[in-house]
Design a protein around this motif. Structure first.
Motif, mmCIF file in Angstrom:
data_model
loop_
_atom_site.group_PDB
_atom_site.id
_atom_site.type_symbol
_atom_site.label_atom_id
_atom_site.label_comp_id
_atom_site.label_asym_id
_atom_site.label_seq_id
_atom_site.Cartn_x
_atom_site.Cartn_y
_atom_site.Cartn_z
ATOM 1 N N LEU A 72 -6.437 -0.911 -3.096
ATOM 2 C CA LEU A 72 -6.882 -0.112 -4.234
ATOM 3 C C LEU A 72 -6.840 -0.906 -5.540
ATOM 4 O O LEU A 72 -7.616 -0.650 -6.455
ATOM 5 C CB LEU A 72 -6.026 1.149 -4.370
ATOM 6 C CG LEU A 72 -6.074 2.125 -3.202
ATOM 7 C CD1 LEU A 72 -5.153 3.311 -3.473
ATOM 8 C CD2 LEU A 72 -7.491 2.582 -2.925
ATOM 9 N N CYS A 73 -5.921 -1.829 -5.635
ATOM 10 C CA CYS A 73 -5.805 -2.694 -6.811
ATOM 11 C C CYS A 73 -6.990 -3.664 -6.821
ATOM 12 O O CYS A 73 -7.323 -4.273 -5.802
ATOM 13 C CB CYS A 73 -4.488 -3.459 -6.719
ATOM 14 S SG CYS A 73 -4.330 -4.830 -7.862
ATOM 15 N N SER A 74 -7.633 -3.813 -7.971
ATOM 16 C CA SER A 74 -8.811 -4.681 -8.059
ATOM 17 C C SER A 74 -8.490 -6.136 -7.727
ATOM 18 O O SER A 74 -9.310 -6.829 -7.108
ATOM 19 C CB SER A 74 -9.456 -4.573 -9.442
ATOM 20 O OG SER A 74 -8.546 -4.978 -10.443
ATOM 21 N N TYR A 75 -7.311 -6.603 -8.103
ATOM 22 C CA TYR A 75 -6.937 -7.980 -7.780
ATOM 23 C C TYR A 75 -6.825 -8.165 -6.269
ATOM 24 O O TYR A 75 -7.335 -9.143 -5.708
ATOM 25 C CB TYR A 75 -5.609 -8.368 -8.457
ATOM 26 C CG TYR A 75 -5.185 -9.764 -8.076
ATOM 27 C CD1 TYR A 75 -5.738 -10.869 -8.698
ATOM 28 C CD2 TYR A 75 -4.249 -9.976 -7.057
ATOM 29 C CE1 TYR A 75 -5.381 -12.165 -8.321
ATOM 30 C CE2 TYR A 75 -3.892 -11.251 -6.679
ATOM 31 C CZ TYR A 75 -4.453 -12.343 -7.310
ATOM 32 O OH TYR A 75 -4.111 -13.613 -6.920
ATOM 33 N N VAL A 76 -6.162 -7.235 -5.608
ATOM 34 C CA VAL A 76 -5.985 -7.335 -4.157
ATOM 35 C C VAL A 76 -7.333 -7.216 -3.452
ATOM 36 O O VAL A 76 -7.620 -7.954 -2.506
ATOM 37 C CB VAL A 76 -4.976 -6.287 -3.649
ATOM 38 C CG1 VAL A 76 -4.850 -6.325 -2.135
ATOM 39 C CG2 VAL A 76 -3.610 -6.508 -4.300
ATOM 40 N N SER A 94 -0.937 6.691 5.531
ATOM 41 C CA SER A 94 -0.929 7.301 6.863
ATOM 42 C C SER A 94 -0.105 6.396 7.775
ATOM 43 O O SER A 94 0.340 5.326 7.363
ATOM 44 C CB SER A 94 -2.356 7.478 7.406
ATOM 45 O OG SER A 94 -2.978 6.226 7.601
ATOM 46 N N GLU A 95 0.082 6.821 8.989
ATOM 47 C CA GLU A 95 0.861 6.027 9.933
ATOM 48 C C GLU A 95 0.203 4.656 10.103
ATOM 49 O O GLU A 95 -0.962 4.555 10.459
ATOM 50 C CB GLU A 95 0.952 6.733 11.286
ATOM 51 C CG GLU A 95 1.835 6.041 12.280
ATOM 52 C CD GLU A 95 3.299 6.007 11.842
ATOM 53 O OE1 GLU A 95 3.960 4.986 12.100
ATOM 54 O OE2 GLU A 95 3.776 6.986 11.242
ATOM 55 N N GLY A 96 0.939 3.617 9.793
ATOM 56 C CA GLY A 96 0.439 2.266 9.975
ATOM 57 C C GLY A 96 -0.513 1.767 8.901
ATOM 58 O O GLY A 96 -1.144 0.731 9.084
ATOM 59 N N VAL A 97 -0.612 2.498 7.784
ATOM 60 C CA VAL A 97 -1.532 2.091 6.703
ATOM 61 C C VAL A 97 -0.839 2.240 5.358
ATOM 62 O O VAL A 97 -0.275 3.292 5.052
ATOM 63 C CB VAL A 97 -2.828 2.937 6.705
ATOM 64 C CG1 VAL A 97 -3.760 2.505 5.574
ATOM 65 C CG2 VAL A 97 -3.541 2.839 8.045
ATOM 66 N N ILE A 98 -0.896 1.160 4.554
ATOM 67 C CA ILE A 98 -0.407 1.239 3.176
ATOM 68 C C ILE A 98 -1.567 0.974 2.227
ATOM 69 O O ILE A 98 -2.538 0.312 2.591
ATOM 70 C CB ILE A 98 0.745 0.244 2.886
ATOM 71 C CG1 ILE A 98 0.266 -1.213 2.948
ATOM 72 C CG2 ILE A 98 1.934 0.505 3.803
ATOM 73 C CD1 ILE A 98 1.225 -2.214 2.334
ATOM 74 N N ALA A 99 -1.457 1.510 1.027
ATOM 75 C CA ALA A 99 -2.424 1.239 -0.032
ATOM 76 C C ALA A 99 -1.702 0.454 -1.120
ATOM 77 O O ALA A 99 -0.677 0.904 -1.637
ATOM 78 C CB ALA A 99 -2.983 2.533 -0.602
ATOM 79 N N ILE A 100 -2.218 -0.715 -1.445
ATOM 80 C CA ILE A 100 -1.668 -1.497 -2.551
ATOM 81 C C ILE A 100 -2.418 -1.054 -3.799
ATOM 82 O O ILE A 100 -3.640 -1.169 -3.876
ATOM 83 C CB ILE A 100 -1.808 -2.999 -2.307
ATOM 84 C CG1 ILE A 100 -0.997 -3.402 -1.069
ATOM 85 C CG2 ILE A 100 -1.350 -3.786 -3.543
ATOM 86 C CD1 ILE A 100 -1.151 -4.848 -0.658
ATOM 87 N N ASP A 101 -1.665 -0.515 -4.777
ATOM 88 C CA ASP A 101 -2.317 0.115 -5.926
ATOM 89 C C ASP A 101 -2.093 -0.571 -7.260
ATOM 90 O O ASP A 101 -2.683 -0.177 -8.266
ATOM 91 C CB ASP A 101 -1.901 1.587 -6.023
ATOM 92 C CG ASP A 101 -0.396 1.786 -5.997
ATOM 93 O OD1 ASP A 101 0.360 0.830 -6.234
ATOM 94 O OD2 ASP A 101 0.032 2.916 -5.710
ATOM 95 N N HIS A 102 -1.269 -1.623 -7.290
ATOM 96 C CA HIS A 102 -1.025 -2.291 -8.573
ATOM 97 C C HIS A 102 -0.433 -3.669 -8.334
ATOM 98 O O HIS A 102 0.423 -3.839 -7.462
ATOM 99 C CB HIS A 102 -0.040 -1.466 -9.416
ATOM 100 C CG HIS A 102 0.501 -2.201 -10.605
ATOM 101 N ND1 HIS A 102 -0.239 -2.430 -11.739
ATOM 102 C CD2 HIS A 102 1.710 -2.781 -10.819
ATOM 103 C CE1 HIS A 102 0.515 -3.111 -12.600
ATOM 104 N NE2 HIS A 102 1.689 -3.337 -12.065
ATOM 105 N N THR A 103 -0.895 -4.633 -9.108
ATOM 106 C CA THR A 103 -0.297 -5.963 -9.128
ATOM 107 C C THR A 103 -0.107 -6.343 -10.588
ATOM 108 O O THR A 103 -1.043 -6.217 -11.378
ATOM 109 C CB THR A 103 -1.198 -7.005 -8.432
ATOM 110 O OG1 THR A 103 -1.458 -6.565 -7.105
ATOM 111 C CG2 THR A 103 -0.536 -8.368 -8.385
#
Length: 99
Positions: free
Chosen positions: A79-83, A37-46
């Motif tokens: 979203l990434c478990s490490y993050v 969404s505006e101003g929000v990112i989801a980190i999904d993988h490392t």
């Protein structure tokens, strides 16, 4: 290991992308994200190649995103478990944690 140079590659108009570290000899570590969404990112993988594990490279990728979030005014959904684990270890990052 000294800090790796972290670069950011955006796909489209900030709809997603990745933070990456060139580890040499064709190896790289990456952390991918998508805009939710505006101003929000989801980190999904490392991901870090196994032979480079335990050197703090993934932590450097996360820290780069935290620094960017503060500088650019966005928030992060881990979203990434490490993050997610890194956010639990660093309560001082709560200012960039989304919802």
């Amino acid at each position: 290991m000294p800090d790796s140079e972290i670069t950011v590659q955006h796909q489209g108009h900030l709809n997603g992308g990745r933070y990456m570290a060139d580890l040499g000899d064709g190896f790289e570590a990456e952390m991918t994200y998508r805009r939710v969404s505006e101003g929000v990112i989801a980190i999904d993988h490392t991901g870090v190649p196994p032979q480079f594990g335990g050197r703090g490279i993934a932590a450097q990728l996360v820290k780069a995103a935290i620094d960017d979030a503060r500088a650019q005014g966005f928030r992060i959904v881990p979203l990434c478990s490490y993050v997610a684990a890194q956010f639990r270890r660093h309560p001082d990052w709560a200012d960039v944690l989304a919802g």
